[in-house]
Write a protein that holds these residues in place. Structure first.
Motif, PDB file in Angstrom:
ATOM      1  N   ASN A 106       0.812  -1.214   0.000  1.00  0.00           N
ATOM      2  CA  ASN A 106       0.000   0.000   0.000  1.00  0.00           C
ATOM      3  C   ASN A 106       0.847   1.267   0.000  1.00  0.00           C
ATOM      4  N   LEU A 107       1.755   1.358   0.967  1.00  0.00           N
ATOM      5  CA  LEU A 107       2.530   2.579   1.169  1.00  0.00           C
ATOM      6  C   LEU A 107       3.982   2.238   1.430  1.00  0.00           C
ATOM      7  N   VAL A 108       4.874   3.143   1.015  1.00  0.00           N
ATOM      8  CA  VAL A 108       6.310   2.978   1.245  1.00  0.00           C
ATOM      9  C   VAL A 108       6.873   4.313   1.705  1.00  0.00           C
ATOM     10  N   ALA A 109       7.606   4.297   2.812  1.00  0.00           N
ATOM     11  CA  ALA A 109       8.160   5.544   3.355  1.00  0.00           C
ATOM     12  C   ALA A 109       9.621   5.341   3.756  1.00  0.00           C
ATOM     13  N   PRO A 110      10.558   5.814   2.918  1.00  0.00           N
ATOM     14  CA  PRO A 110      11.972   5.764   3.321  1.00  0.00           C
ATOM     15  C   PRO A 110      12.215   6.750   4.458  1.00  0.00           C
ATOM     16  N   ALA A 111      13.235   6.495   5.271  1.00  0.00           N
ATOM     17  CA  ALA A 111      13.458   7.363   6.424  1.00  0.00           C
ATOM     18  C   ALA A 111      14.924   7.392   6.834  1.00  0.00           C
ATOM     19  N   VAL A 112      15.311   8.515   7.439  1.00  0.00           N
ATOM     20  CA  VAL A 112      16.602   8.654   8.106  1.00  0.00           C
ATOM     21  C   VAL A 112      16.329   9.204   9.502  1.00  0.00           C
ATOM     22  N   SER A 113      17.245   8.970  10.427  1.00  0.00           N
ATOM     23  CA  SER A 113      16.997   9.420  11.792  1.00  0.00           C
ATOM     24  C   SER A 113      18.314   9.681  12.508  1.00  0.00           C
ATOM     25  N   ARG A 114      18.303  10.728  13.350  1.00  0.00           N
ATOM     26  CA  ARG A 114      19.470  11.046  14.158  1.00  0.00           C
ATOM     27  C   ARG A 114      19.024  11.900  15.336  1.00  0.00           C
ATOM     28  N   SER A 115      19.733  11.803  16.431  1.00  0.00           N
ATOM     29  CA  SER A 115      19.390  12.593  17.623  1.00  0.00           C
ATOM     30  C   SER A 115      20.019  13.977  17.543  1.00  0.00           C
ATOM     31  N   ALA A 141       2.114  -3.480   3.940  1.00  0.00           N
ATOM     32  CA  ALA A 141       1.490  -4.446   3.037  1.00  0.00           C
ATOM     33  C   ALA A 141      -0.023  -4.256   3.060  1.00  0.00           C
ATOM     34  N   SER A 142      -0.697  -4.730   2.031  1.00  0.00           N
ATOM     35  CA  SER A 142      -2.149  -4.531   1.926  1.00  0.00           C
ATOM     36  C   SER A 142      -2.928  -5.450   2.865  1.00  0.00           C
ATOM     37  N   GLY A 143      -2.272  -6.456   3.418  1.00  0.00           N
ATOM     38  CA  GLY A 143      -2.963  -7.346   4.363  1.00  0.00           C
ATOM     39  C   GLY A 143      -2.026  -8.406   4.896  1.00  0.00           C
ATOM     40  N   THR A 144      -2.428  -9.059   5.990  1.00  0.00           N
ATOM     41  CA  THR A 144      -1.585 -10.101   6.569  1.00  0.00           C
ATOM     42  C   THR A 144      -1.467 -11.325   5.658  1.00  0.00           C
ATOM     43  N   ASP A 145      -2.444 -11.483   4.758  1.00  0.00           N
ATOM     44  CA  ASP A 145      -2.416 -12.642   3.872  1.00  0.00           C
ATOM     45  C   ASP A 145      -1.374 -12.518   2.769  1.00  0.00           C
ATOM     46  N   ASP A 173       3.948   9.533   3.435  1.00  0.00           N
ATOM     47  CA  ASP A 173       3.364   8.192   3.566  1.00  0.00           C
ATOM     48  C   ASP A 173       3.598   7.577   4.937  1.00  0.00           C
ATOM     49  N   ILE A 174       4.516   8.144   5.718  1.00  0.00           N
ATOM     50  CA  ILE A 174       4.794   7.609   7.045  1.00  0.00           C
ATOM     51  C   ILE A 174       3.558   7.686   7.942  1.00  0.00           C
ATOM     52  N   LEU A 175       2.672   8.651   7.654  1.00  0.00           N
ATOM     53  CA  LEU A 175       1.435   8.772   8.442  1.00  0.00           C
ATOM     54  C   LEU A 175       0.625   7.488   8.392  1.00  0.00           C
ATOM     55  N   GLY A 176       0.451   6.932   7.186  1.00  0.00           N
ATOM     56  CA  GLY A 176      -0.320   5.703   7.032  1.00  0.00           C
ATOM     57  C   GLY A 176       0.454   4.476   7.446  1.00  0.00           C
ATOM     58  N   VAL A 177       1.747   4.447   7.114  1.00  0.00           N
ATOM     59  CA  VAL A 177       2.568   3.277   7.417  1.00  0.00           C
ATOM     60  C   VAL A 177       2.648   3.037   8.918  1.00  0.00           C
ATOM     61  N   ARG A 178       2.900   4.111   9.699  1.00  0.00           N
ATOM     62  CA  ARG A 178       3.070   3.979  11.142  1.00  0.00           C
ATOM     63  C   ARG A 178       1.797   4.333  11.922  1.00  0.00           C
ATOM     64  N   SER A 179       0.692   4.506  11.219  1.00  0.00           N
ATOM     65  CA  SER A 179      -0.611   4.775  11.858  1.00  0.00           C
ATOM     66  C   SER A 179      -0.579   6.004  12.759  1.00  0.00           C
ATOM     67  N   TYR A 180       0.096   7.056  12.302  1.00  0.00           N
ATOM     68  CA  TYR A 180       0.087   8.325  13.035  1.00  0.00           C
ATOM     69  C   TYR A 180      -1.210   9.073  12.742  1.00  0.00           C
TER      70      TYR A 180
END
Length: 403
Positions: A98-107, A227-231, A127-134
């Protein structure tokens, strides 16, 4: 008669109240321990499941690393083998995604006025909103145009907003991340703890802004896939692995230079582990019920010995085998049933006490209550049979002679 046997059994227990209460104590503690331990185990299980579920539904996470380097394998996330084009290819070429969100992170240290806070700054796409359910509590999330224009905008997690603004309104304010100014455009709703830590202690900014204006990198540190579903998630995982191997031109004998984590599989493993722990806690606590049962047998044997002459008199007056057997069985069952009822109360109170004092989540299961109580009754029957048979088989003449 059955009713007469019950009355005689209760009379016998009433004559030795203290001894009966002390005998019950083992059953009370055993039942209470089973209920309390199972409620703690189920609380841990629910917390782990909620923690993993809070990361997002049907989630795959791709991280660089796990490739051989100098004879040793790198840790996942330690390499620089992924880039934004890999994420685009996954979104375009893999079915069941369904969705793909590349990311980088640092403190970084974040400053607003005279307040400062060190937190994780994450660069990613909308897309991170949907991927991580924010979900947004206030304001808006940044757009794909903000990503392309390297906009200096930021969306704050609830913990960051509270520590920087002390209840004030963050929207429209300018914060400094690593001394670079960013305008706050939104605040996320609180999500709480997860397996990765506090999900609310974060700031999210556009991916290219993070890469070029803050970190000076061109690669990404993770690719989050919904993914679009657990199946279809297992098939999607295999397809992502095959696609990335092809894109990275890895030979068949070369190990992956990335790691794909299936959070659905992680949840299933965690569920199996915590279920086993819960069962183990229940079994260990259930051993104390066996100790209580041994106590019942011991006291009933003492009772038979003390009342040998009484048994002889009853037999001489016409009491039969089943009358004596029933009398002592009823005494044993009454002790176990009363102990079971009091143990249920102890278990429920103990569960609430653990939750209140220690701050642990506990879930009181009706199944554990029924099982613990049923087991206590069975214990009473099992350990009461031998003393009851011994009493019922006494020879009336020998019993009358007993001093």
């Amino acid at each position: 008669m059955f009713s007469e046997s019950i009355l005689i059994a209760f009379a016998g227990l009433k004559a030795n109240k203290l001894r009966a209460m002390l005998t019950m104590l083992g059953i009370i503690i055993g039942v209470g321990a089973v209920i309390a331990m199972v409620s703690i185990g189920m609380g841990v299980r629910d917390k782990v499941e909620s923690s993993i579920a809070g990361l997002g539904s049907n989630l795959l996470v791709v991280t660089p690393g796990a490739a051989s380097s100098g004879g040793s394998r790198q840790a996942a996330g330690s390499g620089i083998t992924l880039n934004e084009k890999d994420a685009v290819a996954i979104a375009q070429e893999i079915g069941g995604v369904n969705l793909v969100a590349p990311a980088v992170s640092r403190s970084y240290q974040v400053v607003f006025g005279n307040q400062n806070w060190t937190t994780s700054v994450q660069g990613t796409t909308p897309d991170i909103l949907g991927v991580r359910s924010y979900t947004m509590e206030e304001g808006t999330f940044f757009t794909n145009q903000d990503v392309e224009t390297r906009a200096r905008v930021a969306v704050l997690g609830k913990t960051v907003a509270e520590n920087l603004f002390n209840g004030g309104t963050p929207i429209g304010q300018t914060i400094r991340i690593n001394n670079a100014p960013f305008q706050v455009i939104g605040v996320l709703e609180a999500k709480g703890e997860s397996v990765g830590g506090n999900q609310d202690d974060t700031i999210i900014i556009p991916l290219k802004t993070a890469q070029e204006r803050l970190m000076g990198i061109t690669y990404v540190q993770s690719i989050n896939i919904q993914a679009s579903g657990t199946d279809v998630i297992n098939q999607a995982q295999e397809d992502v692995q095959a696609l990335l191997r092809a894109r990275h031109k890895l030979a068949p004998t070369t190990p992956d230079d990335f790691t794909v984590r299936n959070m659905v599989a992680v949840m299933a493993t965690a569920d199996a582990t915590t279920s086993m722990i819960t069962l183990l806690l229940g079994v260990v606590a259930g051993l104390s019920l066996l100790v209580g049962g041994i106590g019942i047998m011991n006291i009933m044997l003492v009772s038979v010995t003390e009342r040998t002459r009484e048994i002889g008199i009853r037999k001489a007056l016409g009491a039969r085998y089943h009358n004596i057997l029933l009398q002592f069985l009823i005494e044993a069952v009454v002790i176990s049933v009363a102990g079971g009822v009091l143990g249920i109360g102890l278990g429920i109170v103990s569960s609430y006490a653990v939750s209140t004092v220690a701050g642990w989540k506990t879930i009181i299961s009706s199944l554990s209550i029924i099982a613990a109580f049923g087991f206590s009754v069975m214990i009473g029957l099992f350990f009461g049979i031998y003393p009851a048979r011994k009493a019922a088989l006494l020879d009336p003449i020998e019993a009358l002679r007993y001093e």
